[in-house]
Write a protein that holds these residues in place. Sequence first.
Motif, mmCIF file in Angstrom:
data_model
loop_
_atom_site.group_PDB
_atom_site.id
_atom_site.type_symbol
_atom_site.label_atom_id
_atom_site.label_comp_id
_atom_site.label_asym_id
_atom_site.label_seq_id
_atom_site.Cartn_x
_atom_site.Cartn_y
_atom_site.Cartn_z
ATOM 1 N N ALA A 174 34.181 34.353 42.437
ATOM 2 C CA ALA A 174 35.182 33.286 42.413
ATOM 3 C C ALA A 174 36.027 33.314 41.147
ATOM 4 N N GLN A 175 35.557 33.999 40.112
ATOM 5 C CA GLN A 175 36.379 34.164 38.916
ATOM 6 C C GLN A 175 37.484 35.184 39.134
ATOM 7 N N ALA A 176 37.271 36.099 40.091
ATOM 8 C CA ALA A 176 38.250 37.154 40.341
ATOM 9 C C ALA A 176 39.087 36.901 41.588
ATOM 10 N N TYR A 177 38.553 36.119 42.534
ATOM 11 C CA TYR A 177 39.236 35.877 43.801
ATOM 12 C C TYR A 177 39.225 34.384 44.111
ATOM 13 N N ASN A 178 40.002 34.004 45.117
ATOM 14 C CA ASN A 178 40.078 32.598 45.487
ATOM 15 C C ASN A 178 38.749 32.107 46.034
ATOM 16 N N VAL A 179 38.379 30.890 45.655
ATOM 17 C CA VAL A 179 37.108 30.310 46.080
ATOM 18 C C VAL A 179 37.018 30.248 47.599
ATOM 19 N N TYR A 180 38.104 29.845 48.266
ATOM 20 C CA TYR A 180 38.082 29.699 49.721
ATOM 21 C C TYR A 180 37.828 31.038 50.408
ATOM 22 N N LEU A 181 38.371 32.117 49.850
ATOM 23 C CA LEU A 181 38.138 33.445 50.407
ATOM 24 C C LEU A 181 36.666 33.822 50.303
ATOM 25 N N VAL A 182 36.078 33.600 49.140
ATOM 26 C CA VAL A 182 34.675 33.954 48.922
ATOM 27 C C VAL A 182 33.769 33.166 49.863
ATOM 28 N N VAL A 183 34.005 31.858 49.973
ATOM 29 C CA VAL A 183 33.166 31.015 50.824
ATOM 30 C C VAL A 183 33.385 31.360 52.299
ATOM 31 N N MET A 184 34.603 31.706 52.680
ATOM 32 C CA MET A 184 34.881 32.066 54.074
ATOM 33 C C MET A 184 34.069 33.284 54.512
ATOM 34 N N VAL A 185 34.117 34.356 53.732
ATOM 35 C CA VAL A 185 33.373 35.571 54.098
ATOM 36 C C VAL A 185 31.881 35.295 54.128
ATOM 37 N N ARG A 186 31.420 34.500 53.177
ATOM 38 C CA ARG A 186 30.001 34.118 53.144
ATOM 39 C C ARG A 186 29.617 33.374 54.416
ATOM 40 N N TYR A 187 30.485 32.496 54.892
ATOM 41 C CA TYR A 187 30.201 31.735 56.105
ATOM 42 C C TYR A 187 30.263 32.595 57.356
ATOM 43 N N TRP A 188 31.066 33.648 57.368
ATOM 44 C CA TRP A 188 31.090 34.539 58.527
ATOM 45 C C TRP A 188 29.699 35.136 58.754
ATOM 46 N N PHE A 189 29.069 35.591 57.690
ATOM 47 C CA PHE A 189 27.734 36.166 57.822
ATOM 48 C C PHE A 189 26.703 35.090 58.146
ATOM 49 N N PHE A 190 26.880 33.904 57.600
ATOM 50 C CA PHE A 190 25.973 32.805 57.906
ATOM 51 C C PHE A 190 26.040 32.458 59.388
ATOM 52 N N ALA A 191 27.260 32.417 59.935
ATOM 53 C CA ALA A 191 27.429 32.117 61.359
ATOM 54 C C ALA A 191 26.774 33.193 62.221
ATOM 55 N N ALA A 192 26.949 34.447 61.836
ATOM 56 C CA ALA A 192 26.313 35.540 62.585
ATOM 57 C C ALA A 192 24.794 35.397 62.556
ATOM 58 N N PHE A 193 24.268 34.933 61.423
ATOM 59 C CA PHE A 193 22.825 34.745 61.275
ATOM 60 C C PHE A 193 22.316 33.652 62.212
ATOM 61 N N VAL A 194 22.982 32.494 62.236
ATOM 62 C CA VAL A 194 22.498 31.395 63.072
ATOM 63 C C VAL A 194 22.673 31.709 64.557
#
Length: 289
Positions: free
Chosen positions: A32-52
Amino acid sequence: MTQSNNVRLGVTLMLMTTLVFAFQDGISRHLAQAYNVYLVVMVRYWFFAAFVIAIACRKAGGLRSASTTTQPVLQGFRSILLALEVCVMVTGFTLLGLVESHAVFACYPLLVAALSGPLLGERVGWRRWSAIAVGFVGVIIILQPGGSVFDPLAAIPLLAAFMFALYGLLTRFAARRDSTATSFFWTGTAGAVTMTLIGIWFWEPMTRVDWAWMGLLCVTGVAGHWLLIRCYEAAEASAVQPFAYFQLVFASAIGITIFGEVIRPNVALGVAIIIIAGLFTLWRERQQR
């Protein structure tokens, strides 16, 4: 979930969970220091959704059973609230660091106890109210010295704590009519949809190294949630929940050793007060049950 009562295993799994989530927080801060916070959280949530979704497909009834609810508005709102809370907390990591963000965020169990009365109709006695008051004295001690109490940035982790406490209470309320699997499914999928609608507008290219860090972030997220599920399968929540405070310890260690953060004396004192008050409220809740 099929629950046993192996406290030793449950405590071990909780400690592993907090360690994994602390690593996740450190990686989130780095990205998040190098990229937008929303971008980082979005990609993280894509994998979380695939997991659930993968978990739901393995359960009896599949996706239809996991997604079926009589309270979609409630499930959607609590899921969106958690996604936004993650954004707020990661923003706090970048502006305040891991140590001070987690120090303030540690008060969320006290917020849960304070809000459980008006929102869920649970009885909160004078002992728990006293512990809540003492805990917030700890928050004031953390924020006050050096004039930081007047700094708007100091309110970021406190806002995240309030949002997470509200999410926890809404999850408890949803559990009266929905299963844990249903709430977990909605948390991942509705959160992923929310973050995609927000984060896609902030897309930017990443270096190969940072994509590797992003992959590790997603792995730690999935591993942490899996360990947490196993933890609550192994032992009662009231027995293992006090050990969740170790995430503060692990995250602070990462902040100090990797990011060069420091623990000010007032932060150490405030955290100690918050943790003592939080442990007391957990003990009172267990006694009442």
